[in-house]
Design an enzyme around this catalytic site. Structure first.
Site, mmCIF file in Angstrom:
data_model
loop_
_atom_site.group_PDB
_atom_site.id
_atom_site.type_symbol
_atom_site.label_atom_id
_atom_site.label_comp_id
_atom_site.label_asym_id
_atom_site.label_seq_id
_atom_site.Cartn_x
_atom_site.Cartn_y
_atom_site.Cartn_z
ATOM 1 N N ASP A 39 -12.217 10.380 -6.267
ATOM 2 C CA ASP A 39 -11.762 9.226 -7.052
ATOM 3 C C ASP A 39 -12.218 9.461 -8.494
ATOM 4 O O ASP A 39 -13.369 9.215 -8.837
ATOM 5 C CB ASP A 39 -12.381 7.941 -6.461
ATOM 6 C CG ASP A 39 -11.771 6.673 -7.041
ATOM 7 O OD1 ASP A 39 -10.943 6.763 -7.959
ATOM 8 O OD2 ASP A 39 -12.154 5.584 -6.568
ATOM 9 N N ARG A 41 0.846 -1.207 0.000
ATOM 10 C CA ARG A 41 0.000 0.000 0.000
ATOM 11 C C ARG A 41 0.875 1.248 0.000
ATOM 12 O O ARG A 41 1.420 1.644 1.024
ATOM 13 C CB ARG A 41 -0.900 0.008 1.230
ATOM 14 C CG ARG A 41 -1.737 1.268 1.379
ATOM 15 C CD ARG A 41 -2.810 1.426 0.339
ATOM 16 N NE ARG A 41 -3.853 0.415 0.480
ATOM 17 C CZ ARG A 41 -4.758 0.140 -0.475
ATOM 18 N NH1 ARG A 41 -4.758 0.803 -1.624
ATOM 19 N NH2 ARG A 41 -5.665 -0.798 -0.268
ATOM 20 N N ARG A 90 0.949 -6.430 -9.752
ATOM 21 C CA ARG A 90 1.439 -5.898 -8.467
ATOM 22 C C ARG A 90 1.582 -6.965 -7.389
ATOM 23 O O ARG A 90 2.032 -6.663 -6.287
ATOM 24 C CB ARG A 90 0.566 -4.726 -7.982
ATOM 25 C CG ARG A 90 -0.854 -5.100 -7.623
ATOM 26 C CD ARG A 90 -1.627 -3.890 -7.094
ATOM 27 N NE ARG A 90 -2.988 -4.245 -6.714
ATOM 28 C CZ ARG A 90 -3.781 -3.494 -5.970
ATOM 29 N NH1 ARG A 90 -3.370 -2.315 -5.516
ATOM 30 N NH2 ARG A 90 -5.002 -3.877 -5.683
ATOM 31 N N HIS A 141 0.339 3.528 -10.447
ATOM 32 C CA HIS A 141 -0.587 4.038 -9.421
ATOM 33 C C HIS A 141 0.215 4.782 -8.341
ATOM 34 O O HIS A 141 0.420 4.278 -7.228
ATOM 35 C CB HIS A 141 -1.302 2.816 -8.836
ATOM 36 C CG HIS A 141 -2.481 3.092 -7.982
ATOM 37 N ND1 HIS A 141 -2.454 3.969 -6.920
ATOM 38 C CD2 HIS A 141 -3.733 2.595 -8.014
ATOM 39 C CE1 HIS A 141 -3.644 3.975 -6.346
ATOM 40 N NE2 HIS A 141 -4.434 3.156 -6.989
ATOM 41 N N GLU A 154 -2.174 9.088 -11.019
ATOM 42 C CA GLU A 154 -1.804 7.833 -11.671
ATOM 43 C C GLU A 154 -1.723 8.011 -13.195
ATOM 44 O O GLU A 154 -2.693 8.438 -13.826
ATOM 45 C CB GLU A 154 -2.840 6.768 -11.304
ATOM 46 C CG GLU A 154 -3.067 6.686 -9.788
ATOM 47 C CD GLU A 154 -4.311 5.885 -9.404
ATOM 48 O OE1 GLU A 154 -4.683 4.961 -10.141
ATOM 49 O OE2 GLU A 154 -4.900 6.191 -8.359
HETATM 50 O O1 LIG Z 1 -7.381 -0.758 -2.762
HETATM 51 P P1 LIG Z 1 -6.775 -0.854 -4.148
HETATM 52 O O2 LIG Z 1 -7.227 -2.062 -4.902
HETATM 53 O O3 LIG Z 1 -5.294 -0.730 -4.096
HETATM 54 O O4 LIG Z 1 -7.322 0.399 -4.955
HETATM 55 C C1 LIG Z 1 -7.081 1.699 -4.498
HETATM 56 C C2 LIG Z 1 -7.730 2.736 -5.434
HETATM 57 O O5 LIG Z 1 -7.111 2.662 -6.685
HETATM 58 C C3 LIG Z 1 -7.547 3.634 -7.673
HETATM 59 O O6 LIG Z 1 -7.111 4.912 -7.354
HETATM 60 C C4 LIG Z 1 -9.037 3.574 -7.869
HETATM 61 O O7 LIG Z 1 -9.477 4.645 -8.694
HETATM 62 C C5 LIG Z 1 -9.767 3.591 -6.532
HETATM 63 O O8 LIG Z 1 -11.160 3.372 -6.779
HETATM 64 C C6 LIG Z 1 -9.226 2.539 -5.609
HETATM 65 O O9 LIG Z 1 -9.902 2.570 -4.379
#
Ligand SMILES: O=P(O)(O)OC[C@H]1O[C@H](O)[C@H](O)[C@@H](O)[C@@H]1O
Length: 293
Positions: free
Chosen positions: A208, A74, A100, A163, A267
């Site tokens: 988002d 994360r 990932r 990301h 991103e």
């Molecule tokens: O929790 P993850 O699968 O890592 O995703 C984390 C985030 O990624 C992106 O930014 C998406 O637009 C979000 O909708 C999502 O919550």
């Protein structure tokens, strides 16, 4: 032959870069040159640190992150591939694809411009062959190339995102410029399409957004830290901007209680309408350059 610290160190010895065991026993490369510090885990080819010398970290990583072979880290720069978000037809598949959460193979370590050092990695993610080059210099330069072997029976389509989690002083004071004239999909509002706002992005709640058909640079202004981060790119038509705010981050076990105030994701991507289709025997490259101004 499996990669381990000893074998990698023997094969890719290079000044300014060393291999070591990182958190959770996962192997990482650590960069320390006169110009910059950085690190990248082989798990996910995940860049978890970058800072030009004398500067605070440019990337944010959660203190609560997992460091496990089956889970994404994360923070830093997860590679979302070959899909973004949930799998289009199989909901049990992992969010943001398998890139990932699989181990990448190191293929080269070499000197780069500006006293930098570059590491290249590869991963076979069916039906694609993916290579990733990360150049740690005064800037962080990322090059993701996806190739469809000429033995593939038909063209194939994919989504991708670098990301990038940026470390910022305070999300309430942060603003992002570069997307004022771009329409977007508002995921917080259930995927509604919104026209261009004409304004810089500011944050006052969960945000988002998937901006489509945009190839320009973004500038992230961070008055508390008194700095500006610039992300420029090529081969990318989408930009995703995300901060989970209190409610959403509270629900994530790998996100600390107040950590959302110190991060924002910008991103570099090709997602949704901008998904990439390539023919057998062809390739597509997306790049991102992250720099402090
Ligand atoms: O929790 P993850 O699968 O890592 O995703 C984390 C985030 O990624 C992106 O930014 C998406 O637009 C979000 O909708 C999502 O919550």
């Amino acid at each position: 032959m499996p990669q381990n610290v000893e074998r990698l160190s023997a094969k890719f010895a290079h000044p300014g870069l060393r291999f070591t065991t990182g958190r959770g026993g996962l192997v990482k490369a650590v960069v320390e040159t006169a110009k910059a510090q950085g690190e990248i885990y082989l798990h996910g080819a995940h860049v978890t640190h970058f800072a030009p010398s004398g500067q605070a970290p440019v990337l944010w990583v959660s203190e609560q992150s997992w460091y496990e072979p089956t889970k994404p880290i994360r923070g830093g720069i997860p590679i979302c591939f070959p899909w973004f978000g949930g799998h289009p037809s199989a909901p049990s598949q992992p969010s943001h694809g398998t890139a990932r959460i699989t181990t990448w193979e190191v293929t080269a370590v070499e000197a780069a411009a500006d006293d930098g050092v570059a590491i290249s990695l590869q991963n076979a993610i069916h039906p694609f062959q993916v290579t990733y080059r990360v150049e740690f210099g005064t800037e962080l330069q990322l090059t993701l190339t996806v190739e469809l072997p000429d033995t593939a029976p038909s063209p194939a389509r994919y989504e991708e995102a670098l990301h990038t989690y940026l470390a910022i002083g305070d999300i309430h004071q942060t603003r992002i410029e570069g997307l004022e004239s771009t329409a977007y999909i508002d995921k917080v509002a259930g995927g509604d399409r919104q026209p261009a706002s004409g304004e810089a992005i500011r944050f006052s709640g969960e945000l988002d957004r998937v901006y489509l058909n945009t190839s320009g640079a973004c500038r992230i202004f961070d008055p508390l830290a008194q700095r500006e981060i610039r992300i420029s790119k090529s081969g990318s038509q989408s930009t995703v901007v995300w901060n989970p705010w209190i409610g959403k981050s509270d629900k994530m076990p790998d996100f600390g209680a107040q950590e959302w105030t110190g991060m924002v994701c910008v991103e570099t991507a090709n997602v949704g309408d901008n998904a990439v289709e390539i023919a057998p025997g062809s390739a597509h490259t997306m790049t991102a350059k992250i720099q402090l101004q």
